[in-house]
Motif scaffolding. Structure first.
Motif, short mmCIF file in Angstrom:
data_model
loop_
_atom_site.label_atom_id
_atom_site.label_comp_id
_atom_site.label_asym_id
_atom_site.label_seq_id
_atom_site.Cartn_x
_atom_site.Cartn_y
_atom_site.Cartn_z
N THR A 261 -12.68 -30.48 3.49
CA THR A 261 -11.91 -31.61 2.94
C THR A 261 -12.22 -32.92 3.67
O THR A 261 -11.62 -33.95 3.38
N GLY A 262 -13.14 -32.88 4.63
CA GLY A 262 -13.47 -34.07 5.40
C GLY A 262 -12.96 -34.03 6.82
O GLY A 262 -13.48 -34.71 7.70
N LYS A 263 -11.92 -33.24 7.06
CA LYS A 263 -11.38 -33.03 8.40
C LYS A 263 -11.74 -31.62 8.86
O LYS A 263 -12.01 -30.74 8.04
N ALA A 264 -11.68 -31.40 10.17
CA ALA A 264 -11.98 -30.06 10.68
C ALA A 264 -11.09 -29.03 10.00
O ALA A 264 -11.56 -27.96 9.58
N PHE A 265 -9.81 -29.34 9.86
CA PHE A 265 -8.88 -28.50 9.10
C PHE A 265 -8.12 -29.39 8.13
O PHE A 265 -7.79 -30.54 8.43
N ALA A 266 -7.81 -28.84 6.97
CA ALA A 266 -7.19 -29.64 5.91
C ALA A 266 -5.82 -30.17 6.31
O ALA A 266 -5.43 -31.27 5.90
N LEU A 347 -19.62 -37.85 -4.94
CA LEU A 347 -19.14 -36.80 -5.83
C LEU A 347 -17.99 -37.31 -6.69
O LEU A 347 -17.95 -37.05 -7.90
N ARG A 348 -17.07 -38.05 -6.10
CA ARG A 348 -15.94 -38.59 -6.86
C ARG A 348 -16.44 -39.53 -7.97
O ARG A 348 -15.90 -39.51 -9.09
N GLU A 349 -17.44 -40.34 -7.67
CA GLU A 349 -17.99 -41.24 -8.69
C GLU A 349 -18.51 -40.46 -9.88
O GLU A 349 -18.28 -40.83 -11.04
N PHE A 350 -19.21 -39.36 -9.62
CA PHE A 350 -19.70 -38.53 -10.72
C PHE A 350 -18.56 -37.93 -11.52
O PHE A 350 -18.55 -37.96 -12.76
N LEU A 351 -17.58 -37.37 -10.84
CA LEU A 351 -16.47 -36.71 -11.52
C LEU A 351 -15.67 -37.70 -12.35
O LEU A 351 -15.28 -37.40 -13.49
N ILE A 364 -9.66 -34.36 -13.05
CA ILE A 364 -10.60 -34.01 -11.98
C ILE A 364 -9.85 -34.14 -10.66
O ILE A 364 -8.99 -35.01 -10.50
N ARG A 365 -10.14 -33.21 -9.73
CA ARG A 365 -9.47 -33.23 -8.43
C ARG A 365 -10.54 -33.09 -7.35
O ARG A 365 -11.41 -32.22 -7.44
N GLN A 366 -10.47 -33.94 -6.33
CA GLN A 366 -11.51 -33.95 -5.30
C GLN A 366 -10.97 -34.43 -3.98
O GLN A 366 -10.20 -35.38 -3.90
N ILE A 367 -11.34 -33.73 -2.93
CA ILE A 367 -11.08 -34.17 -1.56
C ILE A 367 -12.27 -33.69 -0.74
O ILE A 367 -12.60 -32.51 -0.72
N GLY A 368 -12.97 -34.60 -0.11
CA GLY A 368 -14.19 -34.24 0.62
C GLY A 368 -15.23 -33.69 -0.35
O GLY A 368 -15.49 -34.28 -1.41
#
Length: 447
Positions: A261-266, A347-351, A364-368
């Motif tokens: 998700t972009g962090k070591a842990f969500a 990735l978010r831009e594509f989605l 669409i749902r996206q994180i990291g």
């Protein structure tokens, strides 16, 4: 030579079908591909076809295939000491536990290592019950925590049916999923949705009796069931609810952990600290099986004077620990946090583009580098298949269309998961999503 190789590949498939039982499948319906090579974000089949690994296999190959540092660490440990009883202290066990705790940011925490995510959740159940002296366990609908006896009962979707009736005390609750909320419920914003679902949860806690509830489990970000990203207020509200009633908060980070998700842990995205954190998958990226439970200070100290009734022959397996140490170092060496931020934005831009240009794409749902698209019938957002019911095999057809074009991933209900290895480069992501774009053109026409 080519004919000989083809015969060899046919023999591999035939032997697999004869001797292997394949998971989540009616055995007569499967036709497994023979895979001969994997490197970086790609793998190849017996016919030489290359595939973009856009689900990181089972959302575990975070650093892709063939990472030399991890492989070397496994080789070195095999030469040095491939196994020793969990009762002994050895360098890689200590180093692996220290590295995991430091990444979690949980002060004075300890780690109990397991072999996989399901075992991590099994042991978290036992720890919570021992610590609280209570017996009920809450977990969310639309979640997956594993398929073993206890973890399977935690699971809140059809894969738990085979575990029923199972032991008593497993209670399901509805977590945030505003896109599929009842039509009569209209939320002003994410906070409004969080308040609604928190009220439902606290009501259930009161109805069940807080004094009997040992733990509330949640996937911090729901994985296979559609990358359901909770409002920050909801996560914080669950933390407050657990504190208020003396309930253990367990965050399942088996899939969402390790920078997915972009962090070591969500949970670090939300500014809270759980009581227990379960993990697996990305801690070794699948190179060697290992998982674990990060145990907060207050709970690990309880076991100073109370026997912890958890144990496994392969607990903290030396080769798994060696792989974990090497993997954690590689996350830093390869600047994975930075790459996830950069490629996650792309990735978010594509989605978002697909949601505007393809009628078949709903929310669409996206994180990291963790995302999903809902495939819908029309602008109303009606799912292309109903819950646990796809008699015409529409979603497998779509996944097959992607596979034919060299894009490997999986679906759940009407949702397509996109979760590539965290090492993916911008150009690789563009090439892969161009395939998705073309296939969605066909899906638009199909539905």
């Amino acid at each position: 030579m080519r004919k000989e190789r083809k015969n060899q590949m046919s023999e591999i498939k035939e032997k697999s079908l004869k001797y292997n039982l394949h998971s989540w499948s009616a055995q007569k319906a499967i036709n497994p591909k023979v895979i001969t090579k994997a490197e970086g974000i790609y793998f190849w089949d017996e016919e030489g076809n290359r595939y973009y690994d856009m689900s990181s296999q089972l959302v575990n190959s975070n650093l892709g295939h063939g990472n030399k540092a991890i492989i070397q660490a496994i080789k070195d440990q095999a030469d040095k000491m491939p196994f020793i009883s969990p009762a002994f202290a050895i360098d890689v066990r200590s180093d692996a536990a220290e590295a995991v705790v430091e990444m979690s940011g949980m002060k004075n925490a300890k780690v109990f290592f397991t072999n996989a995510g399901a075992e991590s959740n099994e042991n978290a159940i036992k720890m919570a019950k021992q610590y609280t002296g209570r017996w009920k366990i809450f977990s969310m609908y639309r979640c997956y925590h594993g398929s073993s006896a206890g973890a399977g009962m935690l699971t809140g979707e059809p894969r738990h049916f085979a575990n029923e009736p199972g032991p008593a005390g497993f209670i399901k609750y509805d977590g945030p999923y505003a896109y599929r909320a009842p039509k009569q419920v209209a939320f002003k914003d994410k906070d409004d949705a969080a308040d609604f679902y928190l009220e439902l949860l606290e009501n259930q806690v009161l109805y069940e009796g807080p004094e009997s509830i040992a733990a509330i489990f949640l996937e911090t970000v729901v994985g296979s069931n559609g990358i359901l990203i909770p409002p920050a207020k909801w996560i914080k509200g669950v933390r407050d609810l657990c504190t208020k009633y003396g309930i253990v908060m367990v965050c399942d980070e088996v899939m969402a952990g390790w920078y997915r998700t972009g962090k070591a842990f969500a949970f670090q995205n939300y500014g809270i600290e759980p009581d227990l954190v379960t993990f697996a998958k990305g801690v070794t990226c699948g190179y060697v099986p290992i998982g674990g439970v990060i145990v907060s200070e207050k709970i690990q100290k309880y076991f100073d004077d109370h026997k912890m009734m958890c144990g496994l022959t392969y607990n903290a397996h030396p080769m798994g620990c060696a792989a974990a140490v090497a993997t954690i170092k590689e996350y830093e060496n390869l600047n994975i946090e930075e790459n996830v931020a950069k490629q996650g934005k792309l990735l978010r831009e594509f989605l978002e583009g697909f949601s505007k240009t393809h009628p078949c794409v709903g929310e669409i749902r996206q994180i990291g580098l963790f995302s999903a698209m809902e495939i819908v019938k029309d602008e109303s957002g009606a799912p292309i298949v109903s819950f646990n019911n796809d008699p015409e095999g529409v979603m497998p057809k779509i996944i097959g269309m992607l596979m034919k074009e060299g894009f490997f991933t999986y679906s759940h209900e009407n949702m397509i998961v996109v979760a590539p290895p965290l090492i993916i480069a911008g150009e690789e992501l563009r090439e892969a999503m161009a395939i998705m774009d073309r296939v969605l053109d066909s899906v638009d026409e199909m539905i």
